[in-house]
Design a protein around this motif. Sequence first.
Motif, PDB file in Angstrom:
ATOM      1  N   ILE A   1      -7.759  38.643  -1.260  1.00  0.00           N
ATOM      2  CA  ILE A   1      -7.220  39.632  -2.182  1.00  0.00           C
ATOM      3  C   ILE A   1      -5.730  39.817  -1.913  1.00  0.00           C
ATOM      4  N   THR A   2      -4.940  39.839  -2.966  1.00  0.00           N
ATOM      5  CA  THR A   2      -3.511  40.102  -2.865  1.00  0.00           C
ATOM      6  C   THR A   2      -3.275  41.612  -2.910  1.00  0.00           C
ATOM      7  N   ILE A   3      -2.479  42.118  -1.965  1.00  0.00           N
ATOM      8  CA  ILE A   3      -2.266  43.554  -1.824  1.00  0.00           C
ATOM      9  C   ILE A   3      -0.939  43.968  -2.453  1.00  0.00           C
ATOM     10  N   PHE A   4      -1.005  45.038  -3.237  1.00  0.00           N
ATOM     11  CA  PHE A   4       0.205  45.697  -3.739  1.00  0.00           C
ATOM     12  C   PHE A   4       0.185  47.104  -3.156  1.00  0.00           C
ATOM     13  N   PHE A   5       1.118  47.368  -2.259  1.00  0.00           N
ATOM     14  CA  PHE A   5       1.087  48.594  -1.468  1.00  0.00           C
ATOM     15  C   PHE A   5       2.300  49.453  -1.773  1.00  0.00           C
ATOM     16  N   VAL A   6       2.067  50.726  -2.053  1.00  0.00           N
ATOM     17  CA  VAL A   6       3.153  51.660  -2.338  1.00  0.00           C
ATOM     18  C   VAL A   6       3.333  52.593  -1.154  1.00  0.00           C
ATOM     19  N   THR A   7       4.589  52.799  -0.756  1.00  0.00           N
ATOM     20  CA  THR A   7       4.849  53.678   0.377  1.00  0.00           C
ATOM     21  C   THR A   7       6.246  54.258   0.290  1.00  0.00           C
ATOM     22  N   SER A   8       6.463  55.342   1.013  1.00  0.00           N
ATOM     23  CA  SER A   8       7.806  55.877   1.214  1.00  0.00           C
ATOM     24  C   SER A   8       8.171  55.769   2.699  1.00  0.00           C
ATOM     25  N   ASN A   9       7.301  55.114   3.480  1.00  0.00           N
ATOM     26  CA  ASN A   9       7.493  54.940   4.920  1.00  0.00           C
ATOM     27  C   ASN A   9       8.033  53.534   5.205  1.00  0.00           C
ATOM     28  N   MET A  10       9.265  53.463   5.666  1.00  0.00           N
ATOM     29  CA  MET A  10       9.896  52.165   5.900  1.00  0.00           C
ATOM     30  C   MET A  10       9.157  51.330   6.942  1.00  0.00           C
ATOM     31  N   GLU A  11       8.457  51.998   7.877  1.00  0.00           N
ATOM     32  CA  GLU A  11       7.710  51.264   8.904  1.00  0.00           C
ATOM     33  C   GLU A  11       6.663  50.349   8.274  1.00  0.00           C
ATOM     34  N   ASP A  12       6.089  50.759   7.145  1.00  0.00           N
ATOM     35  CA  ASP A  12       5.022  49.979   6.509  1.00  0.00           C
ATOM     36  C   ASP A  12       5.519  48.643   5.965  1.00  0.00           C
ATOM     37  N   LEU A  13       6.822  48.525   5.760  1.00  0.00           N
ATOM     38  CA  LEU A  13       7.368  47.279   5.219  1.00  0.00           C
ATOM     39  C   LEU A  13       7.061  46.085   6.107  1.00  0.00           C
ATOM     40  N   MET A  14       6.892  46.347   7.404  1.00  0.00           N
ATOM     41  CA  MET A  14       6.727  45.252   8.348  1.00  0.00           C
ATOM     42  C   MET A  14       5.422  44.490   8.160  1.00  0.00           C
ATOM     43  N   PHE A  15       4.499  45.051   7.403  1.00  0.00           N
ATOM     44  CA  PHE A  15       3.242  44.356   7.127  1.00  0.00           C
ATOM     45  C   PHE A  15       3.370  43.382   5.950  1.00  0.00           C
ATOM     46  N   PHE A  16       4.493  43.438   5.223  1.00  0.00           N
ATOM     47  CA  PHE A  16       4.564  42.734   3.950  1.00  0.00           C
ATOM     48  C   PHE A  16       5.757  41.785   3.893  1.00  0.00           C
TER      49      PHE A  16
END
Length: 243
Positions: free
Chosen positions: A160-175
């Motif tokens: 599955i391809t993930i489209f993830f929305v966040t306002s936390n810059m730390e989460d960018l490291m997963f993508f």
Amino acid sequence: MEKRINLQNVGVSLRSNNIFQNITFSVLEGQDVCLIGLEGVGKSLLLKAILGNVTFSGEIVRDAPCRGVLSLHKRFSSTIMDFLDYFTLNEKDKLLVHQFLKLKNLQYSFQKLNSFFRLKVLILKEILYHPKFFFLDDIMYSLNLEQKKEIFDFLHKQNITIFFVTSNMEDLMFFPYCVVMGREGILIEGKTLLVLQEEKLLRRLGFSLPFYIDLSLQLKSYGLLESVITNGRELTNRLWKSN
């Protein structure tokens, strides 16, 4: 043929007010995307538009089935088993439930689940429709890195391809790919490491870089690192070895 979700000049208005407009980008199968944006630019509404839950202008083309979880606030008074309609599932899907939840007792009350297991159950409910693209709104704020990784790894195992929305810059490291959204539309997009190097733009938009990313960029600018390092432990090890 490569599957994709394509947005062309997409806009959403509420009560005659334009929330956003002219959103144009594509999500390719197999390329996870993280969408970041400040509070109020319409990130959640954009997800609802892609999933067909709100009226929008422009064009959205979906080449494959899409599902998502946009909120943890689901009221259900019975058990996990009832919520998932467990006895209607085939054996393969039942196995999927047990592999992901890792719970022996599916008779546990849905309402009493903590945020981590609640999210896992909500994801399972949608995964059982076997989508190719999966959307997650900014709902992982209470989870630690290991819990987030467990969820992302599970989705990847289902192709599955993930489209993830966040306002936390730390989460960018997963993508590997990042899209930055503002009220004017898409402000910048590209490979995450390249987007993070647009430091001045990100700061002007109000984003604060994660400490170890910021430090890594500064060290790179002084020639002390050859590339940006996205992992705090790796950065520490690299600096230790350089001494």
